[in-house]
Enzyme design. Structure first.
Site, PDB file in Angstrom:
ATOM      1  N   ASP A 297      22.640 -73.737  -0.419  1.00 51.94           N
ATOM      2  CA  ASP A 297      23.522 -72.863  -1.188  1.00 51.94           C
ATOM      3  C   ASP A 297      23.792 -73.403  -2.591  1.00 51.94           C
ATOM      4  OD1 ASP A 297      25.746 -70.709  -1.079  1.00 51.94           O
ATOM      5  OD2 ASP A 297      26.861 -72.500  -1.668  1.00 51.94           O
TER       6      ASP A 297
ATOM      7  N   GLU B 128      18.764 -71.644  -2.960  1.00 48.66           N
ATOM      8  CA  GLU B 128      19.413 -70.543  -3.665  1.00 48.66           C
ATOM      9  C   GLU B 128      19.712 -70.947  -5.104  1.00 48.66           C
ATOM     10  OE1 GLU B 128      23.223 -67.630  -3.988  1.00 48.66           O
ATOM     11  OE2 GLU B 128      23.378 -69.802  -3.859  1.00 48.66           O
TER      12      GLU B 128
HETATM   13  O1  ISL Z   1      26.755 -64.244  -6.339  1.00 51.04           O
HETATM   14  C1  ISL Z   1      26.215 -64.644  -7.326  1.00 51.04           C
HETATM   15  C2  ISL Z   1      25.505 -63.746  -8.185  1.00 51.04           C
HETATM   16  O2  ISL Z   1      25.689 -62.443  -7.725  1.00 51.04           O
HETATM   17  C3  ISL Z   1      26.187 -66.061  -7.679  1.00 51.04           C
HETATM   18  O3  ISL Z   1      26.790 -66.370  -8.873  1.00 51.04           O
HETATM   19  C4  ISL Z   1      26.739 -66.871  -6.553  1.00 51.04           C
HETATM   20  O4  ISL Z   1      28.081 -67.101  -6.697  1.00 51.04           O
HETATM   21  C5  ISL Z   1      25.991 -68.144  -6.483  1.00 51.04           C
HETATM   22  O5  ISL Z   1      24.649 -67.811  -6.402  1.00 51.04           O
HETATM   23  C6  ISL Z   1      26.347 -68.969  -5.288  1.00 51.04           C
HETATM   24  O6  ISL Z   1      26.411 -68.228  -4.116  1.00 51.04           O
HETATM   25  C7  ISL Z   1      26.549 -68.929  -2.944  1.00 51.04           C
HETATM   26  O7  ISL Z   1      27.601 -69.876  -2.997  1.00 51.04           O
HETATM   27  C8  ISL Z   1      28.910 -69.347  -3.106  1.00 51.04           C
HETATM   28  C9  ISL Z   1      29.193 -68.255  -2.096  1.00 51.04           C
HETATM   29  O8  ISL Z   1      30.380 -67.602  -2.426  1.00 51.04           O
HETATM   30  C10 ISL Z   1      28.065 -67.253  -2.023  1.00 51.04           C
HETATM   31  O9  ISL Z   1      28.321 -66.324  -1.014  1.00 51.04           O
HETATM   32  C11 ISL Z   1      26.807 -68.016  -1.786  1.00 51.04           C
HETATM   33  O10 ISL Z   1      25.690 -67.192  -1.575  1.00 51.04           O
HETATM   34  C12 ISL Z   1      29.847 -70.498  -2.934  1.00 51.04           C
HETATM   35  O11 ISL Z   1      29.492 -71.256  -1.824  1.00 51.04           O
END
Ligand code: ISL
Length: 554
Positions: free
Chosen positions: A205, A278
Site C-alpha cells: 500500500d 500501489e
Molecule cells: O486514492 C488515491 C487516489 O485516488 C490515492 O491518493 C491514495 O490515497 C493512495 O494511493 C494510497 O491509497 C492507499 O493507502 C491509503 C488508503 O486510504 C487507501 O485506501 C489505499 O488504497 C492509506 O493507507
C-alpha cells in the site's frame, strides 16, 4: 519461449473484505463470508485474490489504519478463520495475497503508544519534530507546510510527547520512520509472519510517501512550494510533493522486501510469492519498482494508466492508446505488464467509463499482454452507490464538507457486493449494511447474471477462460492502434491463423471498420468469439474484416 511462473498469467481479483460477504449478520463483510465465496472466485477463473486489510484496526480508514499487524480484526474473524480460508483456498488451488500497509500504523498501535512515551527502542519509530516558533507571533507552528492526502496539515501536535508527528494520511495514521532500522526490521517481520501462514504475496500500500527527504543539518525539513494545481489550500494538489513523495530509498526498500520473499521460498520451498505495488507515480519512478539489471524488485507495480489518463481526458480510442503506450513503452524489457480498471479508491469502472463500456474495458484488459486485476464487482458491472453526506464514513470525505465531499469520498465504490436481487442483495442476512447498497442491485447481481443468457458476468467468465486456454493471449505478439477517435483495435498473434482481434467502438454512433487498414494480411473473414452485452452479432458467425460494422459501444 520460456515457461511462465504462475503470477505471469494470473487473473488477480481484489476483495474489499468489509463489502464482499457477511456471514454473521452484522452488516459487515468478514473472513467466513469470503471463505463461503471462494468457489465463486474459482468459477470465475480467478488465480489469486488480494484481500484489502484484514488486520486489527480502529477502522478510521477501514483497515488501512492497523493497530496490530500480527492479528485479525475481530469483526472480520479470528486467526483460526483466516487459517480455514487459506486451507479452503489451497484445496481450490486459489492463491491469497494480503495487503501490506508499510507507510503508517494506527495511532492505537502499541508501537505508537510507546513512541509517544519515548519508551526505549520506540523513540524514533515515527517521524517526530519540535516544529518551529513563528518569529512574529511567537507561537508554535508545524515544522513545514506539508499536506496530508486526506486534506489538511500532515503534522499533528502530541500533547504528551510535546512534539509534532507526521501523518501523510489521517491524523490517526502516523507515518512510520523508515530511517530507523528497527522499523525496517519490524516490517520485514510482518511479511515473514504472513508468509508463514501460507499467503502467496502482498499488495503493498501507498509507496510514494514511504520516505521523506533527509532533513538538513539542523534537523529542518524544507517547505513544499505552491504548485497552482488547485485553489483549495487544504487539498494536497495545492503544493508540490517533491520532498514527501517518490524518494529513491523507497525503491530500495521494495527490493529488500523482494529479498524477504525470495529468501522465504529458498528456505521453505513452495511457489513464488508476489509483490504488487500501489503507486500513482510518474513512469520514471514507477518502473524502477520492477527492479534493474542486477536486482529483482516487485513482480507487478500496478498500472493505473487506464484509470488516470481517462480520468483526466475522458474515454476515447486515442486516450486508451496513450494509456497503453505509457506502460508498454516505458516498461523495462522482460517484465510483465498489468492492467487495472479500478479499486476501492476510484469510482467504479462501470460508472467512470459508462455502463455501456464495461464489457469493452474488461475485454481490453484481458486481451492485452500480461496480467489483469479485477476489483470486486467489475465482473458484473457494479456501479457507484449514492451516499449522502450523513451516511459518509470515508475519512477523505469526512475531512471535507457537505458541498464538496463527493469530490473526495471513496464510499460510492465500496458499497456491498451484489450477490442477488433479494434483501440487502444477498450480502448479509442481517437488517443493516455498513454502507447503503447501490440502487441497481435488483438488475446488476451475480444470481441474475448467471441465469441470463448473455450478461457482463458471462462475458467476463468467457474472457478469463479464453485467456487461460489461449497460447495466443499468453505468448502472442501485440499490436494496437486507435483507428479514429472512436475505434480501437488490439491484435494478438502467434501465427497467422492463431490471431485474436478486439475491436471497440467507443463512440456513440455506428461505424464501419476496415481491419485491413490496420493489418494488411487481415482480409479473410473473422469469426466472432465474444460480444459485448448489447451486441446483436452472434458468436461463431463470420464477418468481413474489410467492412465490419460496429454499433455504439459495441
Ligand atoms: O486514492 C488515491 C487516489 O485516488 C490515492 O491518493 C491514495 O490515497 C493512495 O494511493 C494510497 O491509497 C492507499 O493507502 C491509503 C488508503 O486510504 C487507501 O485506501 C489505499 O488504497 C492509506 O493507507
Amino acid at each position: 519461449e520460456t515457461t511462465k511462473d504462475w503470477w505471469q498469467t494470473a487473473q488477480f481479483y481484489q476483495i474489499y473484505p468489509r463489502s464482499f460477504k457477511d456471514s454473521d449478520g452484522d452488516g459487515i463483510g468478514d473472513l467466513n463470508g469470503i471463505t463461503s465465496k471462494l468457489e465463486y472466485l474459482k468459477d470465475l477463473g480467478v488465480t489469486a485474490a488480494w484481500l484489502s486489510p484484514i488486520f486489527k484496526s480502529p477502522m478510521v480508514d477501514f483497515g488501512y489504519d492497523i493497530s496490530d499487524f500480527f492479528d485479525i480484526q475481530p469483526e472480520y474473524g479470528t486467526l483460526e478463520d483466516f487459517r480455514t480460508l487459506i486451507k479452503k483456498a489451497k484445496e481450490l488451488d486459489l492463491k491469497i495475497v494480503l495487503d501490506f500497509v508499510p507507510n503508517h500504523s494506527s495511532n492505537e498501535s502499541e508501537w505508537f503508544l510507546k513512541s509517544v512515551k519515548r519508551e526505549k527502542g520506540y523513540e524514533d519509530y515515527y517521524v517526530w519534530h519540535d516544529g518551529k516558533i513563528n518569529s512574529t507571533t511567537g507561537k508554535r507552528e508545524p515544522p513545514t507546510n506539508w499536506l496530508q492526502y486526506f486534506r489538511g496539515s500532515a503534522w499533528e501536535w502530541n500533547e504528551v510527547r510535546q512534539q509534532y508527528y507526521l501523518h501523510q494520511f489521517a491524523v490517526q495514521q502516523p507515518d512510520l520512520n523508515y530511517r530507523n532500522p528497527l522499523v525496517v526490521e519490524q516490517m520485514k517481520r510482518v511479511l515473514r509472519y504472513w508468509l508463514n501462514e501460507g499467503v502467496s504475496g502482498f499488495r503493498c500500500d501507498a509507496l510514494p510517501p514511504l520516505f521523506e527527504v533527509v532533513p538538513d543539518g539542523d534537523g529542518q525539513f524544507p517547505d513544499e512550494v505552491v504548485s497552482g494545481a488547485t485553489e483549495d489550500t487544504e487539498d494536497r494538489d495545492y503544493l508540490t510533493t517533491t520532498y514527501i513523495e517518490n524518494q529513491p530509498e523507497t525503491i530500495d526498500m521494495v527490493y529488500q522486501w523482494r529479498t524477504v520473499l525470495d529468501d522465504h521460498k529458498r528456505i521453505f520451498g513452495g511457489n513464488s510469492s508476489v509483490l504488487l505495488i500501489e503507486t500513482y507515480s510518474p513512469a520514471w519512478f514507477t518502473m524502477q519498482f520492477y527492479g534493474n539489471r542486477s536486482t529483482e524488485g516487485a513482480h507487478l507495480p500496478f498500472n493505473f494508466n487506464l484509470i488516470t489518463v481517462m480520468e483526466q481526458k475522458g474515454l476515447s480510442a486515442s486516450n486508451v492508446q496513450e494509456a497503453i503506450d505509457l506502460w508498454l513503452k516505458n516498461m523495462p524489457a522482460g517484465r510483465t505488464p498489468n492492467w487495472v480498471l479500478g479499486n476501492h479508491d476510484k469510482r467504479r469502472a462501470a460508472s467512470r467509463y459508462g455502463k455501456e463500456h464495461i464489457d469493452g474495458m474488461n475485454m481490453l484488459v484481458m486481451i492485452l499482454p500480461g496480467v489483469s486485476v479485477t476489483y470486486q464487482g467489475e465482473e458484473i458491472g457494479m456501479t457507484d452507490g449514492e451516499i449522502s453526506w450523513e451516511d459518509t464514513v470515508d475519512p477523505w470525505g469526512c475531512n471535507s464538507n457537505p458541498n464538496i465531499y463527493e469530490q473526495y469520498t471513496r464510499d460510492p465504490e465500496r458499497t456491498p457486493f451484489q450477490w442477488t436481487g433479494g434483501t440487502n442483495a444477498g450480502f448479509t442476512n442481517g437488517s443493516t449494511t455498513w454502507l447503503p447498497l447501490a440502487a441497481d442491485y435488483a438488475t446488476i447481481n451475480v444470481e441474475k447474471e448467471l441465469s441470463d443468457d448473455h450478461s457482463h458476468l458471462k462475458i467476463y467468465k468467457a474472457l478469463v477462460a479464453l485467456r487461460k486456454s489461449s497460447k495466443t493471449l499468453q505468448n502472442g505478439s501485440t499490436k494496437y492502434q486507435a483507428l479514429s477517435e472512436d475505434i480501437f483495435v488490439v491484435q494478438r498473434s502467434l501465427t497467422k491463423s492463431a490471431t485474436i482481434v478486439l475491436v471497440i467502438n467507443f463512440g456513440s454512433v455506428a461505424k464501419t471498420v476496415d481491419l485491413s487498414q490496420f493489418d494488411k494480411s487481415r482480409t479473410q473473414s473473422v469469426q466472432l468469439l465474444i460480444r459485448s452485452i448489447d451486441s446483436t452479432k452472434k458468436e461463431g458467425t463470420r464477418y468481413d474484416p474489410k467492412a465490419l460494422s460496429l454499433d455504439p459501444s459495441e
